[in-house]
Design a protein around this motif. Structure first.
Motif, PDB file in Angstrom:
ATOM      1  N   VAL A   1       0.835  -1.210   0.000  1.00 27.23           N
ATOM      2  CA  VAL A   1       0.000   0.000   0.000  1.00 27.23           C
ATOM      3  C   VAL A   1       0.868   1.258   0.000  1.00 27.23           C
ATOM      4  O   VAL A   1       0.851   2.046   0.944  1.00 27.23           O
ATOM      5  CB  VAL A   1      -0.980  -0.021   1.208  1.00 27.23           C
ATOM      6  CG1 VAL A   1      -2.081  -1.024   0.984  1.00 27.23           C
ATOM      7  CG2 VAL A   1      -0.242  -0.269   2.516  1.00 27.23           C
ATOM      8  N   PRO A   2       1.637   1.527  -1.066  1.00 26.52           N
ATOM      9  CA  PRO A   2       2.596   2.634  -1.060  1.00 26.52           C
ATOM     10  C   PRO A   2       2.040   4.009  -1.400  1.00 26.52           C
ATOM     11  O   PRO A   2       2.704   5.023  -1.149  1.00 26.52           O
ATOM     12  CB  PRO A   2       3.589   2.206  -2.136  1.00 26.52           C
ATOM     13  CG  PRO A   2       2.736   1.448  -3.118  1.00 26.52           C
ATOM     14  CD  PRO A   2       1.706   0.723  -2.281  1.00 26.52           C
ATOM     15  N   ASN A   3       0.836   4.053  -1.976  1.00 22.82           N
ATOM     16  CA  ASN A   3       0.320   5.330  -2.488  1.00 22.82           C
ATOM     17  C   ASN A   3       0.119   6.348  -1.371  1.00 22.82           C
ATOM     18  O   ASN A   3      -0.497   6.062  -0.349  1.00 22.82           O
ATOM     19  CB  ASN A   3      -0.999   5.105  -3.230  1.00 22.82           C
ATOM     20  CG  ASN A   3      -0.789   4.322  -4.505  1.00 22.82           C
ATOM     21  OD1 ASN A   3       0.323   4.252  -5.023  1.00 22.82           O
ATOM     22  ND2 ASN A   3      -1.851   3.722  -5.008  1.00 22.82           N
ATOM     23  N   GLY A   4       0.635   7.566  -1.603  1.00 25.22           N
ATOM     24  CA  GLY A   4       0.504   8.641  -0.628  1.00 25.22           C
ATOM     25  C   GLY A   4       1.662   8.740   0.344  1.00 25.22           C
ATOM     26  O   GLY A   4       1.669   9.619   1.207  1.00 25.22           O
ATOM     27  N   TYR A   5       2.643   7.835   0.200  1.00 19.85           N
ATOM     28  CA  TYR A   5       3.786   7.790   1.110  1.00 19.85           C
ATOM     29  C   TYR A   5       5.099   7.771   0.313  1.00 19.85           C
ATOM     30  O   TYR A   5       5.180   7.140  -0.731  1.00 19.85           O
ATOM     31  CB  TYR A   5       3.753   6.539   1.982  1.00 19.85           C
ATOM     32  CG  TYR A   5       2.479   6.287   2.727  1.00 19.85           C
ATOM     33  CD1 TYR A   5       1.499   5.450   2.188  1.00 19.85           C
ATOM     34  CD2 TYR A   5       2.249   6.859   3.968  1.00 19.85           C
ATOM     35  CE1 TYR A   5       0.324   5.212   2.872  1.00 19.85           C
ATOM     36  CE2 TYR A   5       1.076   6.608   4.663  1.00 19.85           C
ATOM     37  CZ  TYR A   5       0.116   5.775   4.108  1.00 19.85           C
ATOM     38  OH  TYR A   5      -1.048   5.535   4.797  1.00 19.85           O
ATOM     39  N   ASN A   6       6.101   8.443   0.869  1.00 17.21           N
ATOM     40  CA  ASN A   6       7.453   8.382   0.314  1.00 17.21           C
ATOM     41  C   ASN A   6       8.429   7.972   1.399  1.00 17.21           C
ATOM     42  O   ASN A   6       8.230   8.297   2.578  1.00 17.21           O
ATOM     43  CB  ASN A   6       7.892   9.752  -0.225  1.00 17.21           C
ATOM     44  CG  ASN A   6       7.453   9.957  -1.663  1.00 17.21           C
ATOM     45  OD1 ASN A   6       6.855   9.076  -2.268  1.00 17.21           O
ATOM     46  ND2 ASN A   6       7.752  11.121  -2.180  1.00 17.21           N
ATOM     47  N   VAL A   7       9.500   7.294   0.994  1.00 12.90           N
ATOM     48  CA  VAL A   7      10.555   6.943   1.932  1.00 12.90           C
ATOM     49  C   VAL A   7      11.909   7.219   1.287  1.00 12.90           C
ATOM     50  O   VAL A   7      12.028   7.339   0.066  1.00 12.90           O
ATOM     51  CB  VAL A   7      10.500   5.456   2.358  1.00 12.90           C
ATOM     52  CG1 VAL A   7       9.271   5.167   3.189  1.00 12.90           C
ATOM     53  CG2 VAL A   7      10.572   4.547   1.134  1.00 12.90           C
ATOM     54  N   SER A   8      12.903   7.301   2.133  1.00  9.35           N
ATOM     55  CA  SER A   8      14.293   7.366   1.693  1.00  9.35           C
ATOM     56  C   SER A   8      15.138   6.692   2.761  1.00  9.35           C
ATOM     57  O   SER A   8      14.715   6.570   3.914  1.00  9.35           O
ATOM     58  CB  SER A   8      14.746   8.809   1.464  1.00  9.35           C
ATOM     59  OG  SER A   8      14.636   9.544   2.675  1.00  9.35           O
ATOM     60  N   ARG A   9      16.313   6.237   2.384  1.00 12.24           N
ATOM     61  CA  ARG A   9      17.206   5.564   3.345  1.00 12.24           C
ATOM     62  C   ARG A   9      18.628   6.056   3.069  1.00 12.24           C
ATOM     63  O   ARG A   9      19.388   5.472   2.322  1.00 12.24           O
ATOM     64  CB  ARG A   9      17.117   4.051   3.152  1.00 12.24           C
ATOM     65  CG  ARG A   9      17.945   3.268   4.172  1.00 12.24           C
ATOM     66  CD  ARG A   9      17.109   2.785   5.307  1.00 12.24           C
ATOM     67  NE  ARG A   9      17.890   2.002   6.265  1.00 12.24           N
ATOM     68  CZ  ARG A   9      18.019   0.680   6.202  1.00 12.24           C
ATOM     69  NH1 ARG A   9      17.467  -0.009   5.208  1.00 12.24           N
ATOM     70  NH2 ARG A   9      18.703   0.044   7.122  1.00 12.24           N
ATOM     71  N   SER A  10      18.966   7.165   3.706  1.00 13.75           N
ATOM     72  CA  SER A  10      20.298   7.740   3.497  1.00 13.75           C
ATOM     73  C   SER A  10      21.335   7.126   4.429  1.00 13.75           C
ATOM     74  O   SER A  10      22.543   7.168   4.141  1.00 13.75           O
ATOM     75  CB  SER A  10      20.275   9.261   3.673  1.00 13.75           C
ATOM     76  OG  SER A  10      19.763   9.579   4.955  1.00 13.75           O
TER      77      SER A  10
END
Lengths: 109, 115
Positions: B60-69
């Motif tokens: 269920v990814p819609n509407g969400y963002n992620v990053s892993r720096s």
């Protein structure tokens, strides 16, 4: 998204009675995990099953992985009030887990 | 070790607002993931990461963002909050991929309400 049904959805038992929850998949699994979540808490890992037909025990809890690696069960012998919570299975693929809908257990003293 | 930590514990947003849910782990785990939990729906995977700089979508990814720096941090961003995103959000981490022995450690959760 895919949902994995667990049976039953709810279970109320008298303290001292046994309890079983079942988890079924339509596909063959690489592994399956079980988690317990107390009310208001977060999921806590219980066990991981990997081998076909595997049976593992943790005190009063017995976990089984089906021969075809498509289903699993968690059995609690002589429930106690501390067993209250929701029990989830998590089906292991290659990179991610799909969680079951959970079985909520209530134990009546 | 603190394990997996999440902030904030509670949050109320108005429709259209954006925010970031924070997740950090101090166990040097490569694999991190975000789940949402709604009543009767179990936990559903939003996004996951197999290491710093690598992320992928879950169920269920819609509407969400992620990053892993970094290995330690895995923030979840809500771009424009909607009432359907009212839920409890859990972050989890583990040593490796789902195919290996892979106990997932969960954070305490963030309870989000979108009005």
């Amino acid at each position: 998204g895919q949902q994995v049904m667990q049976i039953p959805q709810y279970q109320h038992v008298q303290e001292g009675e046994d309890f079983t929850t079942y988890c079924n998949s339509s596909t063959t699994l690489s592994n399956i995990q079980w988690y317990k979540q107390r009310p208001g808490g977060h999921p806590v890992f219980l066990i991981q099953l990997v081998k076909s037909g595997e049976v593992k025990k943790q005190k009063r809890l017995t976990f089984q992985f089906g021969e075809a690696k498509k289903n699993s069960s968690l059995h609690i012998t002589a429930t106690q009030t501390t067993d209250v919570g929701t029990y989830f299975c998590a089906l292991g693929g290659t990179y991610k887990y799909i969680f079951g809908t959970g079985t909520r257990l209530k134990v009546l003293a | 070790n603190a394990g997996v930590t999440q902030t904030p514990k509670f949050q109320v947003l108005k429709t259209g607002q954006s925010m970031t849910l924070q997740c950090a782990q101090d166990m040097n785990h490569e694999y991190m993931s975000w789940y949402r939990q709604d009543p009767g729906m179990g936990l559903r995977l939003i996004h996951y990461s197999v290491g710093a700089g690598i992320t992928d979508q879950g169920e269920v990814p819609n509407g969400y963002n992620v990053s892993r720096s970094t290995t330690e941090d895995f923030p979840l961003r809500l771009l424009s909050a909607a009432p359907s995103q009212t839920s409890v959000y859990f972050c989890a981490s583990s040593w490796g991929l789902a195919g290996d022995y892979n106990e997932q450690f969960f954070g305490p959760g963030t309870r989000l309400t979108v009005l």
